[in-house]
Write an enzyme that holds these catalytic residues in place. Sequence first.
Site, PDB file in Angstrom:
ATOM      1  N   HIS A 139       0.818  -1.223   0.000  1.00 25.69           N
ATOM      2  CA  HIS A 139       0.000   0.000   0.000  1.00 25.69           C
ATOM      3  C   HIS A 139       0.849   1.269   0.000  1.00 25.69           C
ATOM      4  O   HIS A 139       0.332   2.350  -0.251  1.00 25.69           O
ATOM      5  CB  HIS A 139      -0.937  -0.012   1.208  1.00 25.69           C
ATOM      6  N   ASP A 346       3.312   9.452  -0.647  1.00 24.82           N
ATOM      7  CA  ASP A 346       2.177   8.652  -0.171  1.00 24.82           C
ATOM      8  C   ASP A 346       1.881   7.564  -1.192  1.00 24.82           C
ATOM      9  O   ASP A 346       1.902   7.830  -2.407  1.00 24.82           O
ATOM     10  CB  ASP A 346       0.946   9.565  -0.024  1.00 24.82           C
TER      11      ASP A 346
HETATM   12  O1  LIG Z   1      -2.603   1.162  11.058  1.00 27.22           O
HETATM   13  P1  LIG Z   1      -1.877   2.469  11.242  1.00 27.22           P
HETATM   14  O2  LIG Z   1      -0.488   2.293  11.739  1.00 27.22           O
HETATM   15  O3  LIG Z   1      -2.666   3.494  12.006  1.00 27.22           O
HETATM   16  O4  LIG Z   1      -1.739   3.113   9.780  1.00 27.22           O
HETATM   17  C1  LIG Z   1      -2.820   3.237   8.865  1.00 27.22           C
HETATM   18  C2  LIG Z   1      -2.483   2.698   7.507  1.00 27.22           C
HETATM   19  O5  LIG Z   1      -1.548   3.518   6.872  1.00 27.22           O
HETATM   20  C3  LIG Z   1      -1.000   3.100   5.609  1.00 27.22           C
HETATM   21  O6  LIG Z   1      -1.918   3.237   4.507  1.00 27.22           O
HETATM   22  C4  LIG Z   1      -1.569   3.027   3.146  1.00 27.22           C
HETATM   23  O7  LIG Z   1      -2.656   2.441   2.480  1.00 27.22           O
HETATM   24  C5  LIG Z   1      -3.606   3.311   1.867  1.00 27.22           C
HETATM   25  C6  LIG Z   1      -4.598   2.460   1.075  1.00 27.22           C
HETATM   26  O8  LIG Z   1      -3.951   1.745   0.051  1.00 27.22           O
HETATM   27  C7  LIG Z   1      -2.900   4.289   0.930  1.00 27.22           C
HETATM   28  O9  LIG Z   1      -3.857   5.179   0.343  1.00 27.22           O
HETATM   29  C8  LIG Z   1      -1.901   5.097   1.737  1.00 27.22           C
HETATM   30  O10 LIG Z   1      -1.167   5.951   0.850  1.00 27.22           O
HETATM   31  C9  LIG Z   1      -0.921   4.190   2.453  1.00 27.22           C
HETATM   32  O11 LIG Z   1      -0.156   5.003   3.370  1.00 27.22           O
HETATM   33  C10 LIG Z   1      -0.448   1.703   5.783  1.00 27.22           C
HETATM   34  O12 LIG Z   1       0.154   1.243   4.613  1.00 27.22           O
HETATM   35  C11 LIG Z   1      -1.481   0.774   6.342  1.00 27.22           C
HETATM   36  O13 LIG Z   1      -0.929  -0.506   6.541  1.00 27.22           O
HETATM   37  C12 LIG Z   1      -1.964   1.303   7.673  1.00 27.22           C
HETATM   38  O14 LIG Z   1      -3.029   0.536   8.125  1.00 27.22           O
HETATM   39  O1  LIG Z   2     -10.930  10.760  11.036  1.00 29.66           O
HETATM   40  C1  LIG Z   2     -10.688  10.003  10.104  1.00 29.66           C
HETATM   41  C2  LIG Z   2      -9.568  10.174   9.268  1.00 29.66           C
HETATM   42  C3  LIG Z   2      -9.393   9.281   8.224  1.00 29.66           C
HETATM   43  N1  LIG Z   2     -10.250   8.256   8.027  1.00 29.66           N
HETATM   44  C4  LIG Z   2     -10.070   7.348   6.882  1.00 29.66           C
HETATM   45  O2  LIG Z   2      -8.734   6.899   6.862  1.00 29.66           O
HETATM   46  C5  LIG Z   2      -8.321   6.707   5.521  1.00 29.66           C
HETATM   47  C6  LIG Z   2      -6.971   7.356   5.300  1.00 29.66           C
HETATM   48  O3  LIG Z   2      -6.410   6.771   4.158  1.00 29.66           O
HETATM   49  P1  LIG Z   2      -5.241   7.421   3.327  1.00 29.66           P
HETATM   50  O4  LIG Z   2      -4.988   6.545   2.177  1.00 29.66           O
HETATM   51  O5  LIG Z   2      -5.568   8.824   2.977  1.00 29.66           O
HETATM   52  O6  LIG Z   2      -3.983   7.467   4.305  1.00 29.66           O
HETATM   53  P2  LIG Z   2      -3.348   6.401   5.354  1.00 29.66           P
HETATM   54  O7  LIG Z   2      -3.773   6.896   6.697  1.00 29.66           O
HETATM   55  O8  LIG Z   2      -3.881   5.068   5.033  1.00 29.66           O
HETATM   56  O9  LIG Z   2      -1.877   6.534   5.161  1.00 29.66           O
HETATM   57  C7  LIG Z   2      -9.403   7.277   4.617  1.00 29.66           C
HETATM   58  O10 LIG Z   2     -10.165   6.227   4.059  1.00 29.66           O
HETATM   59  C8  LIG Z   2     -10.262   8.093   5.568  1.00 29.66           C
HETATM   60  O11 LIG Z   2     -11.628   8.144   5.228  1.00 29.66           O
HETATM   61  C9  LIG Z   2     -11.345   8.082   8.835  1.00 29.66           C
HETATM   62  O12 LIG Z   2     -12.141   7.171   8.644  1.00 29.66           O
HETATM   63  N2  LIG Z   2     -11.538   8.969   9.854  1.00 29.66           N
END
Ligand SMILES: O=P(O)(O)OC[C@H]1O[C@H](O[C@H]2O[C@H](CO)[C@@H](O)[C@H](O)[C@H]2O)[C@H](O)[C@@H](O)[C@@H]1O
Ligand SMILES: O=c1ccn([C@@H]2O[C@H](COP(=O)(O)OP(=O)(O)O)[C@@H](O)[C@H]2O)c(=O)[nH]1
Length: 469
Positions: A139, A346
């Site tokens: 991701h 990202d």
């Molecule tokens: O579980 P956390 O440590 O709180 O982090 C949340 C997620 O962040 C990352 O998200 C990635 O996946 C998104 C969907 O494909 C993408 O849009 C974003 O750019 C990425 O940063 C991480 O890779 C996840 O594993 C985490 O759950």
């Molecule tokens: O208060 C919040 C902030 C974020 N999100 C969700 O968290 C995801 C963030 O995904 P993104 O790919 O932008 O970044 P990541 O946190 O996975 O790196 C999106 O689906 C948002 O709708 C949410 O449900 N509540």
Amino acid sequence: MTGGLAAALLPVVENSGAIWVGSSGRVRDGHQKGPFAEIEALGSGAIATLDLPAAHYGGYYEGFANSALWPALHSRSDLIRVSRDDYVSYREVNAFMARALMRFRKDQTAFWVQDYHFLALGAELRDLGVDDPIGFFLHTPWPVATVMQGVPNHRELVTAMLAYDLLGFQTGEDCQNFLAYAGGELGLTVEDGVVISQNGRTRCEVFPIGIDAEKFAQYAAKSASHPDVSRLRRSLNGERLAIGVDRLDYSKGLVNRISAFDRLWTEHPQFARSISLLQIANPSRGAIEAYGNLQNDVARLVSDVNGRHGEVDWTPIRYLNKGFSQAVLAGLYRTAQVGVVTPLHDGMNLVAKEYVAAQNPADPGVLVLSKFAGAANELDTALLVNPHDIDGMARAIAVAAAMPLTERKMRWEAMMNKLRGHTIQQWSADFVAELEKCRTEKHAVAPLAAQPPQALRWLKSAISGVRLI
Ligand SMILES: O=P(O)(O)OC[C@H]1O[C@H](O[C@H]2O[C@H](CO)[C@@H](O)[C@H](O)[C@H]2O)[C@H](O)[C@@H](O)[C@@H]1O
Ligand SMILES: O=c1ccn([C@@H]2O[C@H](COP(=O)(O)OP(=O)(O)O)[C@@H](O)[C@H]2O)c(=O)[nH]1
């Protein structure tokens, strides 16, 4: 509250019949008794959550995954902090998860592993004798080889990734970087996106993740009555609003974004009182030093900017360290005339897509988007910015706030068409179809389409996603 991965995958499980196996968020030591996993039905699928081994959890999650891999994958070698034990813990947890998955395995299972927490899970499954197709989706971005070389044990780890039959990436650049590493650093043969190693063939492909755009549009259309949304609208008094929604993560470029608003209000004082910023910054990975430092830096900067530009009846930045449901977020997105999504790097950034999907078609807002977010490949009619160029971002925010309706509609329609064409359902179907091809190629059996429908249904119901929830 969820990050992008969980938000994206829950509907896939719900509709496909897959079993998603992940962490319960709890740990336990080896002597504790109790159920091995909790399993809950979700639509036609199920979610199974496991307690991870207490002795290794910290070294695995805060350590190797989020203090070595995450910074490297986001090209922040300067933030890599890791001990030898962290790598041992990372491998132990990957091996633990592999053993756990064996209990879910039936005939004709296929495995779909999610994200950088489990780079070596496929190799561990192979060591346990699994010959089924195993796919992996990353991701996050994949960096250039010199950055990857800063990760301890990088060769061993990437070699382990070649146990997967299929590796999925968010962008062509990520995929090319991986192939260049395999060819250059590991000296392997790379042919038409396939890496040939002693494990066999690993196909590398691009599968940009999508969203359920219709769901966001519906949420947004119905959101006006939600108290948070209606209170926000009442508080604006005709003033324009920009919105940012991010986990508090250094990859999201929050300091640069806030500096750009500071520059806007300093250099173009006519925008003071005429546009403010609502920044939702959900705390994330708080036990890691770099994240604690970031939280302090951002809070200090917000307070400084508000102190300099604020008035008795005007707060330039509304800064919230809490999360909202997606139904509420959709209403907040629709209230804002400008969406600011300016990460330094990202994988995709689903917020950018959700902001677009939530807009009012008759009066859409403008997305200001970093060209270093994976989403910029598809959302190319957003105002694309370089998040390191503070002046350039300030100018783009000014242009967005003043953009005429015809141009806003033209840009929005082009983006919305792309979102409708690449949904989350399509993303998972594409990946699973490609993984099914691996089984066919490996065992040279009849194509699945030629098998009885029941066999196809069974294969679908056996796909297991694996990640931390
Ligand atoms: O579980 P956390 O440590 O709180 O982090 C949340 C997620 O962040 C990352 O998200 C990635 O996946 C998104 C969907 O494909 C993408 O849009 C974003 O750019 C990425 O940063 C991480 O890779 C996840 O594993 C985490 O759950
Ligand atoms: O208060 C919040 C902030 C974020 N999100 C969700 O968290 C995801 C963030 O995904 P993104 O790919 O932008 O970044 P990541 O946190 O996975 O790196 C999106 O689906 C948002 O709708 C949410 O449900 N509540």
